[in-house]
Design an enzyme around this catalytic site. Structure first.
Site, PDB file in Angstrom:
ATOM      1  N   TYR A  11      -5.344  16.148  -7.780  1.00  0.00           N
ATOM      2  CA  TYR A  11      -4.441  14.880  -8.960  1.00  0.00           C
ATOM      3  C   TYR A  11      -3.618  16.936  -9.275  1.00  0.00           C
ATOM      4  O   TYR A  11      -2.968  15.407  -9.574  1.00  0.00           O
ATOM      5  CB  TYR A  11      -5.707  14.763  -9.581  1.00  0.00           C
TER       6      TYR A  11
ATOM      7  N   SER B 112       1.344  13.502 -16.267  1.00  0.00           N
ATOM      8  CA  SER B 112      -0.022  12.707 -16.607  1.00  0.00           C
ATOM      9  C   SER B 112      -0.100  15.324 -17.276  1.00  0.00           C
ATOM     10  O   SER B 112       1.153  15.633 -16.706  1.00  0.00           O
ATOM     11  CB  SER B 112      -1.488  13.129 -15.965  1.00  0.00           C
TER      12      SER B 112
ATOM     13  N   LYS C 129       0.617  15.940  -9.549  1.00  0.00           N
ATOM     14  CA  LYS C 129       0.957  15.416 -10.530  1.00  0.00           C
ATOM     15  C   LYS C 129       2.624  17.308 -10.979  1.00  0.00           C
ATOM     16  O   LYS C 129       3.425  16.751 -11.359  1.00  0.00           O
ATOM     17  CB  LYS C 129       0.739  15.296 -11.794  1.00  0.00           C
TER      18      LYS C 129
ATOM     19  N   ASP D   7       0.630  -0.802  -0.054  1.00  0.00           N
ATOM     20  CA  ASP D   7       0.734  -0.097  -0.083  1.00  0.00           C
ATOM     21  C   ASP D   7       0.828   1.150   0.066  1.00  0.00           C
ATOM     22  O   ASP D   7       1.661   1.293   0.755  1.00  0.00           O
ATOM     23  CB  ASP D   7      -1.026   0.208   1.344  1.00  0.00           C
TER      24      ASP D   7
HETATM   25  N1  LIG Z   1      -5.257   6.295 -18.010  1.00  0.00           N
HETATM   26  C1  LIG Z   1      -4.826   7.958 -18.010  1.00  0.00           C
HETATM   27  O1  LIG Z   1      -5.818   7.886 -19.002  1.00  0.00           O
HETATM   28  C2  LIG Z   1      -3.971   7.981 -17.340  1.00  0.00           C
HETATM   29  C3  LIG Z   1      -3.831   9.580 -18.175  1.00  0.00           C
HETATM   30  C4  LIG Z   1      -2.884  10.805 -17.368  1.00  0.00           C
HETATM   31  C5  LIG Z   1      -2.203   9.995 -16.676  1.00  0.00           C
HETATM   32  N2  LIG Z   1      -2.244   8.400 -16.025  1.00  0.00           N
HETATM   33  C6  LIG Z   1      -1.474   8.006 -15.148  1.00  0.00           C
HETATM   34  O2  LIG Z   1      -0.942   6.787 -14.842  1.00  0.00           O
HETATM   35  C7  LIG Z   1      -1.565   6.068 -13.754  1.00  0.00           C
HETATM   36  C8  LIG Z   1      -1.818   5.330 -14.062  1.00  0.00           C
HETATM   37  O3  LIG Z   1      -3.509   5.426 -14.181  1.00  0.00           O
HETATM   38  P1  LIG Z   1      -4.264   4.077 -14.736  1.00  0.00           P
HETATM   39  O4  LIG Z   1      -5.479   4.596 -15.490  1.00  0.00           O
HETATM   40  O5  LIG Z   1      -3.188   2.653 -15.826  1.00  0.00           O
HETATM   41  O6  LIG Z   1      -4.494   3.530 -12.964  1.00  0.00           O
HETATM   42  P2  LIG Z   1      -5.677   2.726 -12.708  1.00  0.00           P
HETATM   43  O7  LIG Z   1      -5.934   1.818 -13.644  1.00  0.00           O
HETATM   44  O8  LIG Z   1      -6.895   3.177 -12.345  1.00  0.00           O
HETATM   45  O9  LIG Z   1      -4.676   1.511 -11.893  1.00  0.00           O
HETATM   46  C9  LIG Z   1      -3.540   2.504 -10.609  1.00  0.00           C
HETATM   47  C10 LIG Z   1      -2.773   1.677 -10.155  1.00  0.00           C
HETATM   48  O10 LIG Z   1      -2.323   1.718  -8.884  1.00  0.00           O
HETATM   49  C11 LIG Z   1      -2.589   0.979  -8.129  1.00  0.00           C
HETATM   50  N3  LIG Z   1      -2.281   1.812  -6.953  1.00  0.00           N
HETATM   51  C12 LIG Z   1      -3.610   2.530  -6.205  1.00  0.00           C
HETATM   52  N4  LIG Z   1      -3.156   3.805  -4.737  1.00  0.00           N
HETATM   53  C13 LIG Z   1      -2.808   2.459  -4.407  1.00  0.00           C
HETATM   54  C14 LIG Z   1      -1.887   2.385  -3.178  1.00  0.00           C
HETATM   55  N5  LIG Z   1      -2.665   3.164  -2.617  1.00  0.00           N
HETATM   56  N6  LIG Z   1      -1.264   1.196  -3.373  1.00  0.00           N
HETATM   57  C15 LIG Z   1      -0.498   0.621  -4.648  1.00  0.00           C
HETATM   58  N7  LIG Z   1      -1.220   0.899  -5.013  1.00  0.00           N
HETATM   59  C16 LIG Z   1      -1.951   1.251  -5.611  1.00  0.00           C
HETATM   60  C17 LIG Z   1      -3.890   0.500  -8.039  1.00  0.00           C
HETATM   61  O11 LIG Z   1      -3.626  -1.156  -7.829  1.00  0.00           O
HETATM   62  P3  LIG Z   1      -4.732  -1.404  -6.657  1.00  0.00           P
HETATM   63  O12 LIG Z   1      -5.739  -1.268  -6.303  1.00  0.00           O
HETATM   64  O13 LIG Z   1      -4.239  -2.924  -6.410  1.00  0.00           O
HETATM   65  O14 LIG Z   1      -3.300  -0.765  -5.361  1.00  0.00           O
HETATM   66  C18 LIG Z   1      -3.647  -0.371  -9.822  1.00  0.00           C
HETATM   67  O15 LIG Z   1      -2.249  -0.851  -9.980  1.00  0.00           O
HETATM   68  C19 LIG Z   1      -1.123   7.035 -13.103  1.00  0.00           C
HETATM   69  O16 LIG Z   1      -0.279   8.137 -13.064  1.00  0.00           O
HETATM   70  C20 LIG Z   1      -2.119   8.057 -13.725  1.00  0.00           C
HETATM   71  O17 LIG Z   1      -2.084   9.366 -12.768  1.00  0.00           O
HETATM   72  C21 LIG Z   1      -3.010   8.321 -16.943  1.00  0.00           C
END
Ligand SMILES: NC(=O)c1ccc[n+]([C@@H]2O[C@H](COP(=O)([O-])OP(=O)(O)OC[C@H]3O[C@@H](n4cnc5c(N)ncnc54)[C@H](OP(=O)(O)O)[C@@H]3O)[C@@H](O)[C@H]2O)c1
Length: 189
Positions: free
Chosen positions: A157, A142, A161, A62
């Site tokens: 958020y 991001s 970032k 975590d």
């Molecule tokens: N998706 C987009 O369009 C987008 C755009 C810009 C930037 N990003 C960035 O890309 C990254 C990944 O995004 P995503 O969309 O792939 O996210 P996601 O699908 O929501 O997955 C989030 C991941 O973070 C883990 N996580 C969250 N809280 C946690 C905690 N307290 N301890 C350990 N693990 C934790 C979750 O695992 P568990 O819940 O199993 O712990 C999960 O594996 C992020 O940094 C996000 O800001 C994403």
């Protein structure tokens, strides 16, 4: 670090149980790295790939708990090997404006998206230096870290970032002043 030198080197990917982190784990396995995923849902990481030649490992961490992060790095060093590549991918979005949001949501966003990366970067650089590894850290950011998206609910958020932009650049400068060859870069999404 050249791509063809990465075979059997150790990568840690945070937020490996879903989304971009899970896809990153698969890509790193495809180029022959040993990959350790950190997330709370460890079993989801273990089930990402069935045939991984014993190169996929999962650790329940975590990221809002500093001791779990430190214990996770220690476990990787002792059981898999010293980290060469760290992908700081985990991140959460919660709609929480300053005027109408809740303190606990603000803290969860900042702890997950920013403060945990200070700890993972510190641990990774320490381990790389102890093992003479010219490794690479990639902090996933991001567009919100660079541009205002005009949404007050995204303030924490976006702040997390923006802070990550500053921290990544400052770590890069600190590494350069130490004449370290460890790299730190931003992965921009
Ligand atoms: N998706 C987009 O369009 C987008 C755009 C810009 C930037 N990003 C960035 O890309 C990254 C990944 O995004 P995503 O969309 O792939 O996210 P996601 O699908 O929501 O997955 C989030 C991941 O973070 C883990 N996580 C969250 N809280 C946690 C905690 N307290 N301890 C350990 N693990 C934790 C979750 O695992 P568990 O819940 O199993 O712990 C999960 O594996 C992020 O940094 C996000 O800001 C994403």
């Amino acid at each position: 670090m050249m791509l063809n030198n990465l075979k059997d080197k150790v990568a840690i990917v945070t937020g490996a149980s879903a989304g971009i982190g899970a896809a990153t784990v698969k890509s790193l396995l495809n180029i022959g790295m040993k990959v350790v995923g950190f997330a709370r849902r460890k079993e989801r990481i273990e089930n990402l790939v069935t045939n991984h030649n014993e190169k996929l490992f999962a650790r329940s961490v975590d990221l809002t708990n500093p001791q779990e992060i430190i214990d996770g790095f220690d476990w990787v060093t002792k059981n898999i090997g010293p980290v060469h590549v760290l992908i700081n991918n985990a991140g959460i979005y919660v709609a929480a404006s300053v005027l109408n949001g809740e303190l606990q949501d603000w803290k969860n966003i900042m702890d997950t998206n920013f403060m945990s990366l200070a700890i993972t970067c510190k641990e990774a650089v320490k381990i790389m230096k102890e093992n003479n590894i010219d490794g690479h850290i990639i902090n996933i950011n991001s567009v919100a870290g660079y541009y205002d998206l005009g949404d007050p609910n995204a303030v924490m958020y976006r702040s997390s970032k923006c802070a990550l932009v500053a921290m990544t650049e400052n770590i890069r400068v600190e590494l350069a002043r130490m004449n370290s060859k460890i790299k730190i870069t931003v992965g921009l999404l």
